[in-house]
Design a protein around this motif. Sequence first.
Motif, mmCIF file in Angstrom:
data_model
loop_
_atom_site.group_PDB
_atom_site.id
_atom_site.type_symbol
_atom_site.label_atom_id
_atom_site.label_comp_id
_atom_site.label_asym_id
_atom_site.label_seq_id
_atom_site.Cartn_x
_atom_site.Cartn_y
_atom_site.Cartn_z
ATOM 1 N N GLN A 147 1.003 -1.037 -0.066
ATOM 2 C CA GLN A 147 0.211 -0.142 0.038
ATOM 3 C C GLN A 147 1.033 1.220 -0.100
ATOM 4 N N ASN A 148 0.316 2.385 -0.240
ATOM 5 C CA ASN A 148 0.913 3.704 -0.007
ATOM 6 C C ASN A 148 1.248 3.929 1.294
ATOM 7 N N VAL A 149 2.395 4.224 1.786
ATOM 8 C CA VAL A 149 2.922 4.542 3.151
ATOM 9 C C VAL A 149 3.539 5.599 3.174
ATOM 10 N N SER A 150 3.300 6.691 4.350
ATOM 11 C CA SER A 150 4.006 7.977 4.356
ATOM 12 C C SER A 150 5.231 7.469 5.537
ATOM 13 N N VAL A 151 6.295 7.618 4.582
ATOM 14 C CA VAL A 151 7.333 7.236 5.584
ATOM 15 C C VAL A 151 7.649 7.859 6.800
ATOM 16 N N ILE A 152 7.720 9.355 6.696
ATOM 17 C CA ILE A 152 7.772 10.114 7.880
ATOM 18 C C ILE A 152 6.537 9.914 8.968
ATOM 19 N N SER A 153 5.337 9.470 8.634
ATOM 20 C CA SER A 153 4.409 9.416 9.635
ATOM 21 C C SER A 153 4.751 7.891 10.111
ATOM 22 N N LEU A 154 5.169 7.192 9.414
ATOM 23 C CA LEU A 154 5.491 5.650 10.010
ATOM 24 C C LEU A 154 6.434 5.867 10.904
ATOM 25 N N ILE A 155 7.478 6.542 10.710
ATOM 26 C CA ILE A 155 8.616 6.809 11.683
ATOM 27 C C ILE A 155 7.982 7.373 12.991
ATOM 28 N N ASN A 156 7.076 8.563 12.839
ATOM 29 C CA ASN A 156 6.641 9.053 13.935
ATOM 30 C C ASN A 156 5.730 8.128 14.849
ATOM 31 N N GLU A 157 4.982 7.099 14.215
ATOM 32 C CA GLU A 157 4.157 6.103 14.753
ATOM 33 C C GLU A 157 5.023 5.031 15.473
ATOM 34 N N VAL A 158 6.204 4.807 14.922
ATOM 35 C CA VAL A 158 7.131 3.765 15.616
ATOM 36 C C VAL A 158 7.713 4.708 16.891
ATOM 37 N N PHE A 159 8.228 6.070 16.808
ATOM 38 C CA PHE A 159 8.656 6.623 17.853
ATOM 39 C C PHE A 159 7.299 6.758 19.050
ATOM 40 N N THR A 160 6.305 6.973 18.682
ATOM 41 C CA THR A 160 5.157 6.791 19.824
ATOM 42 C C THR A 160 4.914 5.530 20.307
ATOM 43 N N LEU A 161 5.114 4.462 19.373
ATOM 44 C CA LEU A 161 5.058 3.245 19.978
ATOM 45 C C LEU A 161 6.278 2.534 20.881
ATOM 46 N N THR A 162 7.219 3.381 20.565
ATOM 47 C CA THR A 162 8.436 2.955 21.542
ATOM 48 C C THR A 162 8.789 4.264 22.455
ATOM 49 N N LYS A 163 7.811 5.018 22.915
ATOM 50 C CA LYS A 163 7.880 6.210 23.777
ATOM 51 C C LYS A 163 8.567 5.931 24.740
ATOM 52 N N SER A 164 8.211 4.688 25.614
ATOM 53 C CA SER A 164 9.035 4.695 26.802
ATOM 54 C C SER A 164 10.386 4.461 26.774
ATOM 55 N N GLU A 165 10.790 4.023 25.526
ATOM 56 C CA GLU A 165 12.339 3.487 25.529
ATOM 57 C C GLU A 165 13.013 4.738 25.016
ATOM 58 N N THR A 166 12.185 5.750 24.248
ATOM 59 C CA THR A 166 12.871 6.537 23.207
ATOM 60 C C THR A 166 12.684 8.129 23.943
ATOM 61 N N LYS A 167 12.126 8.258 25.220
ATOM 62 C CA LYS A 167 11.626 9.666 25.777
ATOM 63 C C LYS A 167 12.894 10.357 25.975
ATOM 64 N N MET A 168 13.873 9.735 26.295
ATOM 65 C CA MET A 168 15.268 10.576 26.418
ATOM 66 C C MET A 168 16.083 11.146 25.352
ATOM 67 N N LEU A 169 15.627 10.482 24.137
ATOM 68 C CA LEU A 169 16.241 10.858 23.080
ATOM 69 C C LEU A 169 15.817 12.146 22.291
ATOM 70 N N GLU A 170 16.791 12.821 21.896
ATOM 71 C CA GLU A 170 16.427 13.995 20.930
ATOM 72 C C GLU A 170 16.237 13.517 19.699
ATOM 73 N N ARG A 171 15.516 13.825 18.683
ATOM 74 C CA ARG A 171 15.371 13.090 17.496
ATOM 75 C C ARG A 171 15.124 14.268 16.405
ATOM 76 N N GLU A 172 15.771 14.010 15.107
ATOM 77 C CA GLU A 172 15.739 14.668 14.001
ATOM 78 C C GLU A 172 15.421 13.925 12.712
ATOM 79 N N ILE A 173 14.237 14.392 12.024
ATOM 80 C CA ILE A 173 14.198 14.085 10.603
ATOM 81 C C ILE A 173 14.636 14.830 9.732
#
Length: 502
Positions: A347-373
């Motif tokens: 299917q058509n997938v927005s790469v940026i949206s998918l990355i943000n959704e994965v960050f949301t899913l891993t929020k407990s592990e990545t909350k201390m990370l500064e991130r940049e796209i």
Amino acid sequence: MEDSRLNKSKTSKLKVYSDFELNSSQLYQLVDHINKAEISLTQISNDKVRIKSLVDNSSSDIFKANLDFHLRLHSELATLKSKSWFSLLKNKRKSESKSLEILKGLKDNPNINSFLKSQIGISSLDMISQLHFVTHKKGEVTAYHNSLQSDQQHQMKISVEEFNDIFNSIRKSKQSTFAESFLKSHQIKLVGTCLAKAASFKSHNFILIGTRNEFIPFAKNEIERFNIFSQITLPLFDMMLQTKTESQLVQKLKEILNQIESNSLNLKKIHSEYHVQRVSLLGELLNTLRHELSNPLFGIQLSANLLAEEFQGDDKELAEQIQEAVNKSLKILNGFSKLYGPMDQVQNVSVISLINEVFTLTKSETKMLEREINVSPNLMEENAAVEITTNSTSLSQIFFNLILNSSQAMQDQTDPKPKITISLERDLTDIKIIFSDNGPGIPVQNIDEIFDSFYTTKETGTGLGLPICRSLVRKLGGDMWCVKNDKGAQFVLVLPHEGLVS
């Protein structure tokens, strides 16, 4: 006779204890008491079962409908672990690729002293300048000491008493590094800090000592590599010394080599099936969660809409905030269900949206990370959403693993502040997605091994995350590799240009 660890073990059925009625199967044997079992099953609801390994005390809750699959997995893993070399190496996943390399080297050079000389200063023994290999055939009154350097070797006889003194000193010690004074010998001359292993087999006792003839202590990874080398080679040396002809020896080495490769392929297949099953189950769980939460959320949304129409001022603003929160919750639920859909759907997938959704899913592990796209200008001009035609489930699994690996590598890092950067670029044929972090990075000598199955540097890692990621990328028509980088870890993921949505 050969060491029993090098023989193919007879397989036996997995012993299972269950507190509910279970059909008999060729895969397992039902036992009447938990003390006799390797696996215990406990029904925790009408549709769920807790499956517990009584070998390592690990447990998981699974759907009852998938019980046969999980029992087959445990049964096949138990069969593999009972086999000689898988059992020998089971606690050293990263040693599997090393064992294959050593076996191939021995097959091409089936002389122990010649083989050991060829290993000095390279590969596992790159920190060693001299090896002392001492052998004692059980029942004989003399042992043989071989002093080996890359350009020379010497052999001499030593007494059994002297051999036993050194052998017992090494065996009784819980360490692998020794000062020269600790292994003091009249005939074995040592200089500086040593690495040493002593092992006993059916027909021979061995001592292997490595030194670089200086007093600088060995690093932790050097000790580990020496231990792995000893663990693999010493049982092989015992078998080699019992084999009468070179042709018989080469044949036996081929058989062991084939067995390891066969076990490795079987285990990869099992873990691949388990990964697909796990993703499927997670998709079912998230769809159930979405269904159960959507109804009350729709009720809250409807009430908030009515209140926003009737209220004014602060009350209206509060109702609108509730609307916004509900919309965000529904969007997250929909996003999660898309992450774990069928693995054969494109299917058509927005790469940026998918990355943000994965960050949301891993929020407990990545909350201390500064991130940049970052998105390259030519890609942004052509496709602002950066949409590609691909399988979102596979792509999300790849993103999930890479992001999680970075966050875990930097979890105790404070300076510099942990940061992950994801860059999207386009060249003539590919879309590139580059994951970079400023963590400890990957040692240069390990880069070629990180995509090997079962290679891991984590205490509780499986060594399957990156191999599965690369496999998924290749199924999508792309590729993935690690870049040598002094400022952290960097992984490049490429997908075919045709996947870009115009």
